[in-house]
Design a protein around this motif. Structure first.
Motif, PDB file in Angstrom:
ATOM      1  N   UNK A   1       0.856  -1.183   0.000  1.00  0.00           N
ATOM      2  CA  UNK A   1       0.000   0.000   0.000  1.00  0.00           C
ATOM      3  C   UNK A   1       0.889   1.228   0.000  1.00  0.00           C
ATOM      4  N   UNK A   2       0.681   2.115  -0.950  1.00  0.00           N
ATOM      5  CA  UNK A   2       1.472   3.348  -1.008  1.00  0.00           C
ATOM      6  C   UNK A   2       1.008   4.317   0.084  1.00  0.00           C
ATOM      7  N   UNK A   3       1.960   4.924   0.785  1.00  0.00           N
ATOM      8  CA  UNK A   3       1.630   5.850   1.861  1.00  0.00           C
ATOM      9  C   UNK A   3       1.576   7.305   1.412  1.00  0.00           C
ATOM     10  N   UNK A   4       2.010   7.563   0.182  1.00  0.00           N
ATOM     11  CA  UNK A   4       1.890   8.914  -0.376  1.00  0.00           C
ATOM     12  C   UNK A   4       0.871   8.878  -1.511  1.00  0.00           C
ATOM     13  N   UNK A   5      -0.142   9.720  -1.388  1.00  0.00           N
ATOM     14  CA  UNK A   5      -1.221   9.746  -2.359  1.00  0.00           C
ATOM     15  C   UNK A   5      -1.073  10.970  -3.261  1.00  0.00           C
ATOM     16  N   UNK A   6      -0.633  10.725  -4.491  1.00  0.00           N
ATOM     17  CA  UNK A   6      -0.452  11.822  -5.439  1.00  0.00           C
ATOM     18  C   UNK A   6       0.604  12.796  -4.961  1.00  0.00           C
ATOM     19  N   UNK A   7       0.316  14.075  -5.095  1.00  0.00           N
ATOM     20  CA  UNK A   7       1.245  15.119  -4.660  1.00  0.00           C
ATOM     21  C   UNK A   7       0.733  15.828  -3.403  1.00  0.00           C
ATOM     22  N   UNK A   8       0.147  15.048  -2.512  1.00  0.00           N
ATOM     23  CA  UNK A   8      -0.361  15.617  -1.265  1.00  0.00           C
ATOM     24  C   UNK A   8       0.241  14.873  -0.075  1.00  0.00           C
ATOM     25  N   UNK A   9       0.082  15.468   1.092  1.00  0.00           N
ATOM     26  CA  UNK A   9       0.498  14.829   2.338  1.00  0.00           C
ATOM     27  C   UNK A   9      -0.722  14.338   3.111  1.00  0.00           C
ATOM     28  N   UNK A  10      -1.729  13.940   2.366  1.00  0.00           N
ATOM     29  CA  UNK A  10      -2.926  13.392   2.994  1.00  0.00           C
ATOM     30  C   UNK A  10      -2.563  12.144   3.803  1.00  0.00           C
ATOM     31  N   UNK A  11      -3.045  12.090   5.044  1.00  0.00           N
ATOM     32  CA  UNK A  11      -2.739  10.954   5.904  1.00  0.00           C
ATOM     33  C   UNK A  11      -1.508  11.151   6.762  1.00  0.00           C
ATOM     34  N   UNK A  12      -0.914  12.346   6.681  1.00  0.00           N
ATOM     35  CA  UNK A  12       0.304  12.651   7.443  1.00  0.00           C
ATOM     36  C   UNK A  12       0.119  13.946   8.225  1.00  0.00           C
ATOM     37  N   UNK A  13       0.919  14.113   9.289  1.00  0.00           N
ATOM     38  CA  UNK A  13       0.921  15.361  10.047  1.00  0.00           C
ATOM     39  C   UNK A  13       2.330  15.641  10.540  1.00  0.00           C
ATOM     40  N   UNK A  14       2.605  16.895  10.870  1.00  0.00           N
ATOM     41  CA  UNK A  14       3.946  17.305  11.311  1.00  0.00           C
ATOM     42  C   UNK A  14       3.973  17.452  12.825  1.00  0.00           C
ATOM     43  N   UNK A  15       5.009  16.880  13.458  1.00  0.00           N
ATOM     44  CA  UNK A  15       5.198  16.981  14.901  1.00  0.00           C
ATOM     45  C   UNK A  15       6.613  17.470  15.206  1.00  0.00           C
ATOM     46  N   UNK A  16       6.769  18.066  16.376  1.00  0.00           N
ATOM     47  CA  UNK A  16       8.094  18.486  16.823  1.00  0.00           C
ATOM     48  C   UNK A  16       8.421  19.894  16.416  1.00  0.00           C
ATOM     49  N   UNK A  17       9.371  20.053  15.479  1.00  0.00           N
ATOM     50  CA  UNK A  17       9.855  21.366  15.089  1.00  0.00           C
ATOM     51  C   UNK A  17       9.093  22.000  13.944  1.00  0.00           C
ATOM     52  N   UNK A  18       9.770  22.937  13.253  1.00  0.00           N
ATOM     53  CA  UNK A  18       9.114  23.729  12.218  1.00  0.00           C
ATOM     54  C   UNK A  18       9.728  23.553  10.832  1.00  0.00           C
ATOM     55  N   UNK A  19      10.506  22.477  10.640  1.00  0.00           N
ATOM     56  CA  UNK A  19      10.992  22.178   9.293  1.00  0.00           C
ATOM     57  C   UNK A  19       9.792  21.961   8.376  1.00  0.00           C
ATOM     58  N   UNK A  20       9.987  22.180   7.093  1.00  0.00           N
ATOM     59  CA  UNK A  20       8.868  22.101   6.147  1.00  0.00           C
ATOM     60  C   UNK A  20       8.920  20.824   5.321  1.00  0.00           C
ATOM     61  N   UNK A  21       7.756  20.397   4.868  1.00  0.00           N
ATOM     62  CA  UNK A  21       7.629  19.215   4.004  1.00  0.00           C
ATOM     63  C   UNK A  21       6.660  19.528   2.872  1.00  0.00           C
ATOM     64  N   UNK A  22       6.978  19.050   1.685  1.00  0.00           N
ATOM     65  CA  UNK A  22       6.026  19.121   0.580  1.00  0.00           C
ATOM     66  C   UNK A  22       6.312  17.960  -0.371  1.00  0.00           C
ATOM     67  N   UNK A  23       5.417  17.763  -1.349  1.00  0.00           N
ATOM     68  CA  UNK A  23       5.535  16.641  -2.282  1.00  0.00           C
ATOM     69  C   UNK A  23       5.650  17.164  -3.699  1.00  0.00           C
ATOM     70  N   UNK A  24       6.615  16.634  -4.444  1.00  0.00           N
ATOM     71  CA  UNK A  24       6.781  16.948  -5.868  1.00  0.00           C
ATOM     72  C   UNK A  24       6.884  15.645  -6.635  1.00  0.00           C
ATOM     73  N   UNK A  25       5.909  15.382  -7.498  1.00  0.00           N
ATOM     74  CA  UNK A  25       5.887  14.181  -8.333  1.00  0.00           C
ATOM     75  C   UNK A  25       6.106  12.917  -7.506  1.00  0.00           C
ATOM     76  N   UNK A  26       5.411  12.853  -6.380  1.00  0.00           N
ATOM     77  CA  UNK A  26       5.466  11.669  -5.535  1.00  0.00           C
ATOM     78  C   UNK A  26       6.657  11.601  -4.600  1.00  0.00           C
ATOM     79  N   UNK A  27       7.523  12.604  -4.633  1.00  0.00           N
ATOM     80  CA  UNK A  27       8.708  12.636  -3.771  1.00  0.00           C
ATOM     81  C   UNK A  27       8.450  13.593  -2.608  1.00  0.00           C
ATOM     82  N   UNK A  28       8.604  13.101  -1.388  1.00  0.00           N
ATOM     83  CA  UNK A  28       8.465  13.938  -0.202  1.00  0.00           C
ATOM     84  C   UNK A  28       9.787  14.661   0.035  1.00  0.00           C
ATOM     85  N   UNK A  29       9.726  15.975   0.201  1.00  0.00           N
ATOM     86  CA  UNK A  29      10.928  16.778   0.390  1.00  0.00           C
ATOM     87  C   UNK A  29      10.834  17.506   1.727  1.00  0.00           C
TER      88      UNK A  29
END
Length: 451
Positions: free
Chosen positions: A28-56
């Protein structure tokens, strides 16, 4: 004849195809398209985004470790992913991890599969984030250290099944750990803190997929010797000065509270577990309490314990076995061990609730929101006593604290069952005791640090 051969070939092909489908790993793929649906950020303030299925993930100054975490909690699973990390970065994959308000104000903690591009090259090793430190490093695994590729995509396979965690780096076996502290939790992608260093460094993940059903069917074997974190010190504990109070086999450090030697009955040592056996409360069948041969003043003590239904036991400290020569237990301050749900003692005590698990028995109740694992699972007790300031912890959470010898403490004693013993709990040094209360209770990982 040609028709028969062709028909047979078609049947054979169908059988092979069916068998292939049955053995196909159900990812089962944990990344759906170019979104972070199903995920949340905890801890610090570093940023995350998705480009063509790659989480950065991108670093930010003056912020603690940041984690992109699954909303879903996972117990047994097989996880595969690829990552690309800058050589100056340190990162990791959190598994069976948690963020609880009562634990270090919500700090993310749990198993981490290391991403280590440094010369140390421990990528694939298992670290215990915000808890015990290194559990399975790669110091002696040369093949795994060589498997990591600088400035290239690297692939991890992580299997967490029961109490066993196995890892591979680019197909090379890396870690093999047996540890049962946490059975379930989220998966997280770490962007490590950088302090005041230049921000903007990135780490990337892709092809993040998981199997979380019938996982044993798809598990791989590993030739790596298992590292069992039972009755041994972690590397961090060694650095901090901890010592084992029981090696999982011998009886050298302990004796009966009313004997000069270890009891010949009532206690079982098997598979690295020390168990006081159920005796039905019959004095003749009991082995009796056991105490350390050594006396301790300022100390930190920790032990894993496992209860059976309706069981009662305790960890006593600052014990003097000479104070009570009668048939009862030796006198000392007690970290209560109890099945709160079924044992009637949970509703007793001169101070309301002061006989529940992790409480200072008959004196101070532990926090009612204490994190207790179910009966039959392991819990960790931790007692810290330095300069008469005492703390009780349960599973990494502080549940009470008090000042030994203070006016408030002495008032509590004067209102308790201990009032008949002068200067109760005020010894400069004493023994540590594991109680035989007639119920089956198990112990392991008994450790101490003196000050």
């Amino acid at each position: 004849m040609k028709f028969i051969k062709l028909f047979s070939l078609l049947i054979l092909t169908a059988i092979i195809s069916c068998a292939s489908d049955q053995n196909k790993e159900p990812w089962t793929n944990l990344i759906k398209g170019n979104t972070l649906e199903g995920w949340n950020i905890k801890g610090g303030k570093a940023t995350y985004h998705v480009e063509e299925g790659v989480v950065i993930g991108t670093t930010v100054q003056k912020t603690p470790n940041t984690f992109l975490c699954t909303n879903k909690m996972y117990g047994d699973f097989i996880l595969e992913l690829e990552y690309l990390v800058d050589p100056i970065m340190n990162s990791g994959i959190q598994i069976r991890s948690n963020s609880l308000p009562e634990y270090k104000n919500g700090r993310v903690h749990g198993y981490q599969v290391e991403i280590d591009p440094s010369e140390r090259a421990w990528s694939g090793g298992i670290f215990d984030e915000a808890r015990r430190g290194w559990l399975n490093d790669l110091e002696d695994n040369v093949s795994a250290k060589k498997a990591f590729k600088q400035n290239e995509w690297n692939k991890y396979r992580i299997e967490a099944i029961g109490d066993t965690i196995k890892t591979w780096v680019n197909g090379v076996p890396a870690a093999h750990l047996v540890d049962s502290m946490t059975k379930t939790g989220f998966i997280g992608l770490q962007v490590h803190s950088i302090g005041n260093k230049k921000p903007g460094t990135q780490i990337k993940w892709k092809n993040i997929r998981i199997i979380d059903k019938n996982v044993q069917k798809y598990a791989h074997k590993t030739p790596i010797p298992v590292v069992a974190k039972r009755n041994v010190l972690t590397s961090q504990e060694k650095q901090e000065g901890w010592k084992m109070l029981w090696d999982g086999k011998s009886k050298n450090a302990w004796r009966g509270a009313k004997l000069k030697e270890f009891p010949k009955k009532g206690w079982l040592i098997k598979n690295g577990i020390l168990t006081v056996l159920a005796s039905g409360g019959a004095e003749s069948a009991a082995g009796g309490d056991i105490v350390t041969k050594e006396l301790f003043g300022d100390f930190e003590f920790k032990v894993d314990f496992k209860l059976t239904p309706r069981a009662n036991s305790g960890i006593k400290y600052y014990v003097d076995t000479e104070l009570n020569k009668g048939p009862g237990s030796s006198i000392g301050l007690e970290y209560q061990i109890l099945d709160d749900a079924l044992h009637p003692d949970a509703k007793k005590g001169n101070h309301e609730g002061s006989r529940t698990v992790a409480s200072l028995y008959d004196l101070i109740q532990a926090d009612i929101n204490k994190p207790i694992n179910p009966i039959g699972e392991w819990n960790t007790a931790y007692i810290k006593s330095i300069n008469n300031h005492v703390e009780h912890w349960l599973n990494g959470v502080k549940v009470l604290e008090y000042e030994r010898k203070s006016k408030a403490y002495r008032k509590l004693v004067s209102e308790s069952k201990y009032k008949k013993w002068p200067n109760f709990g005020e010894l400069e040094k004493g023994q540590i005791l594991l109680q035989d209360h007639g119920d089956r209770v198990s112990f392991r990982n008994i450790k101490i640090k003196t000050h």
